[in-house]
Scaffold this active site. Structure first.
Site, mmCIF file in Angstrom:
data_model
loop_
_atom_site.group_PDB
_atom_site.id
_atom_site.type_symbol
_atom_site.label_atom_id
_atom_site.label_comp_id
_atom_site.label_asym_id
_atom_site.label_seq_id
_atom_site.Cartn_x
_atom_site.Cartn_y
_atom_site.Cartn_z
ATOM 1 N N TYR A 65 34.727 35.891 37.122
ATOM 2 C CA TYR A 65 36.021 35.500 37.689
ATOM 3 C C TYR A 65 36.225 33.984 37.580
ATOM 4 O O TYR A 65 35.645 33.206 38.330
ATOM 5 C CB TYR A 65 36.131 35.924 39.161
ATOM 6 C CG TYR A 65 35.879 37.397 39.396
ATOM 7 C CD1 TYR A 65 36.219 38.356 38.448
ATOM 8 C CD2 TYR A 65 35.305 37.849 40.583
ATOM 9 C CE1 TYR A 65 35.981 39.707 38.659
ATOM 10 C CE2 TYR A 65 35.075 39.198 40.807
ATOM 11 C CZ TYR A 65 35.409 40.116 39.838
ATOM 12 O OH TYR A 65 35.176 41.456 40.053
ATOM 13 N N HIS A 131 27.791 44.498 36.325
ATOM 14 C CA HIS A 131 29.248 44.354 36.267
ATOM 15 C C HIS A 131 29.880 45.044 35.055
ATOM 16 O O HIS A 131 29.586 44.693 33.920
ATOM 17 C CB HIS A 131 29.597 42.855 36.256
ATOM 18 C CG HIS A 131 31.039 42.566 36.551
ATOM 19 N ND1 HIS A 131 31.514 41.293 36.700
ATOM 20 C CD2 HIS A 131 32.116 43.371 36.743
ATOM 21 C CE1 HIS A 131 32.809 41.331 36.944
ATOM 22 N NE2 HIS A 131 33.202 42.592 36.965
HETATM 23 P P1 NAD Z 1 43.807 43.908 44.566
HETATM 24 O O1 NAD Z 1 44.283 45.278 44.355
HETATM 25 O O2 NAD Z 1 43.041 43.604 45.801
HETATM 26 O O3 NAD Z 1 45.067 42.938 44.420
HETATM 27 C C1 NAD Z 1 44.927 41.532 44.433
HETATM 28 C C2 NAD Z 1 46.282 40.880 44.239
HETATM 29 O O4 NAD Z 1 47.127 41.202 45.337
HETATM 30 C C3 NAD Z 1 46.184 39.358 44.245
HETATM 31 O O5 NAD Z 1 47.197 38.829 43.404
HETATM 32 C C4 NAD Z 1 46.462 38.996 45.692
HETATM 33 O O6 NAD Z 1 46.927 37.670 45.819
HETATM 34 C C5 NAD Z 1 47.533 40.016 46.032
HETATM 35 N N1 NAD Z 1 47.606 40.310 47.471
HETATM 36 C C6 NAD Z 1 46.594 40.449 48.363
HETATM 37 N N2 NAD Z 1 47.082 40.745 49.579
HETATM 38 C C7 NAD Z 1 48.431 40.804 49.456
HETATM 39 C C8 NAD Z 1 49.487 41.074 50.360
HETATM 40 N N3 NAD Z 1 49.253 41.366 51.637
HETATM 41 N N4 NAD Z 1 50.759 41.038 49.897
HETATM 42 C C9 NAD Z 1 51.023 40.774 48.600
HETATM 43 N N5 NAD Z 1 50.062 40.508 47.677
HETATM 44 C C10 NAD Z 1 48.767 40.521 48.116
HETATM 45 O O7 NAD Z 1 42.943 43.539 43.262
HETATM 46 P P2 NAD Z 1 41.594 42.757 43.007
HETATM 47 O O8 NAD Z 1 41.604 41.390 43.594
HETATM 48 O O9 NAD Z 1 41.326 42.903 41.565
HETATM 49 O O10 NAD Z 1 40.493 43.646 43.748
HETATM 50 C C11 NAD Z 1 39.852 43.241 44.939
HETATM 51 C C12 NAD Z 1 38.456 42.692 44.675
HETATM 52 O O11 NAD Z 1 37.591 43.759 44.227
HETATM 53 C C13 NAD Z 1 38.391 41.650 43.557
HETATM 54 O O12 NAD Z 1 38.821 40.398 44.009
HETATM 55 C C14 NAD Z 1 36.919 41.733 43.194
HETATM 56 O O13 NAD Z 1 36.154 41.034 44.152
HETATM 57 C C15 NAD Z 1 36.645 43.243 43.315
HETATM 58 N N6 NAD Z 1 36.818 43.940 41.998
HETATM 59 C C16 NAD Z 1 35.694 44.209 41.271
HETATM 60 C C17 NAD Z 1 35.817 44.804 40.035
HETATM 61 C C18 NAD Z 1 34.570 45.091 39.228
HETATM 62 O O14 NAD Z 1 33.483 44.845 39.704
HETATM 63 N N7 NAD Z 1 34.678 45.611 38.027
HETATM 64 C C19 NAD Z 1 37.070 45.146 39.509
HETATM 65 C C20 NAD Z 1 38.197 44.882 40.288
HETATM 66 C C21 NAD Z 1 38.044 44.281 41.538
#
Ligand code: NAD
Length: 347
Positions: A65, A131
């Site tokens: 990231y 990952h």
């Molecule tokens: P998410 O579905 O949590 O969405 C994140 C997006 O939504 C960001 O742009 C954020 O600013 C926005 N957001 C958050 N709260 C909000 C709200 N209340 N209103 C409007 N917008 C809002 O997607 P994500 O960040 O990809 O997933 C969460 C976490 O999971 C990641 O940060 C990561 O740590 C993990 N993740 C891991 C993998 C992997 O290991 N392959 C893949 C995806 C995510």
């Protein structure tokens, strides 16, 4: 996004059979690496501190990231915590270092763990995930990376080993290749959302029977289920993007925020121990914690109930939709459309 007072204590769930308890909402730190657009570093670090003060005790990041930026900014926030380091779980990953850069070799994994600890400013990591394992030969990745991670585990520098990825098939394969007891946590993303519940129906029962902690990531489907919509790199098919846009607009007309509805629905339905939401500001932290606390109490009442039904029906044509990720043999072929299968097999 509206502000609500946080009244209840943060609910927690057991982290598999590890004995640890984790908050039902976890801090996804990929936005801190600029994955969803530019971030204010100072605000990001304060968001981490605010989240911990409000009861979030699990933070998830990766060297991928922002190529180290997310870990660095998360580390900056962790250094400001008003609670002891031992009270929070710091989770990162190994093996993915770019859009198409994967290296699960023993040497790279060892270097990666050291680099992550340095960027995060911690002397041990609570969870280290393999990952996005679907991009490589799973058998080879597990054979090389696992002994390296287990050595760190024996030295007390890693508490638990996990795996993450999109296709459920790949996650299942890592767990069986690693053998009983090796994998303590399994992170699935975009599979417990308003349009897909396959993590809950297809994988969580298996994880529970193996005492593995299920982690539900991306309840907002990496921005698809937000008013602002997904980032340009989002891999979802156009049909899914359009349906999510339609659902978001319909919620807007009702005065509801699709992000709030999506998070509420995901947390109240899933049996995962925690749901990771990506956040980069204190405003998002406060809004999402309030939503999570209400969802834990199963308070889906008006006006959210109407908005949920409207969004649910707008998403009916894309129910269960996902997209290909990684090597063809690691994909959930049953979940892909004939066109997606053709594209996958052509690459
Ligand atoms: P998410 O579905 O949590 O969405 C994140 C997006 O939504 C960001 O742009 C954020 O600013 C926005 N957001 C958050 N709260 C909000 C709200 N209340 N209103 C409007 N917008 C809002 O997607 P994500 O960040 O990809 O997933 C969460 C976490 O999971 C990641 O940060 C990561 O740590 C993990 N993740 C891991 C993998 C992997 O290991 N392959 C893949 C995806 C995510």
């Amino acid at each position: 996004m509206h502000q609500r007072a946080v009244r209840e204590r943060m609910p927690t769930r057991e982290f598999g059979s590890t004995g640890a308890q984790v908050s039902i909402i976890g801090f996804g730190a990929s936005p801190l690496g600029g994955v969803f657009g530019e971030v204010d570093e100072e605000e990001g670090a304060e968001a981490v501190r605010e989240a911990a003060n409000m009861g979030i005790n699990l933070f998830d990041t990766s060297p991928f990231y922002g190529l180290g930026e997310s870990e660095r900014v998360l580390g900056k926030g962790l250094a400001r915590l008003d609670r002891p380091r031992e009270e929070v779980m710091v989770c990162t990953k190994v093996g993915r270092y770019g859009q198409s850069e994967f290296d699960f070799s023993r040497e790279r994994v060892e270097r990666s763990v050291e680099e992550s600890m340095a960027r995060l400013g911690v002397s041990y990591l609570d969870v280290v995930h393999l990952h996005d394992v679907e991009f490589v030969s799973i058998e080879r990745a597990v054979t090389h990376a696992l002994p390296a991670l287990q050595r760190y585990q024996q030295e007390g520098k890693i508490r638990f080993i996990g795996c993450s990825g999109l296709p459920l098939t790949a996650l299942r394969r890592v767990i069986s290749t690693a053998g009983p007891g090796a994998i303590a946590a399994c992170l699935s993303y975009c599979r417990s959302t308003l349009f897909d519940s396959s993590f809950d129906s297809q994988l969580i029962p298996h994880l529970e029977s193996s005492s593995i902690a299920p982690i539900n990531a991306s309840p907002l489907a990496m921005g698809l289920l937000t008013r602002q919509g997904p980032p340009p790199w989002h891999p979802a098919p156009d049909q899914l993007k359009l349906a999510c846009r339609d659902a978001a607009d319909k919620c807007d007309h009702l005065g509801a925020d699709i992000a709030d509805i999506a998070l509420r629905a995901s947390i109240s339905r899933t049996r995962a121990c925690t749901t990771l939401v990506g956040m980069a500001s204190r405003e998002e932290v406060r809004a999402n914690i309030a939503t999570a606390q209400e969802a834990a109490l199963k308070r889906l009442v008006e006006p959210e109930l109407t908005a949920f039904r409207v969004a649910d029906s707008a998403l009916e044509p894309v129910r269960g939709m996902t997209w290909p990720s990684g090597l063809p043999e690691n994909n959930d072929r049953d979940f892909l459309t004939p066109e997606q299968l053709r594209q996958l097999d052509c690459h």
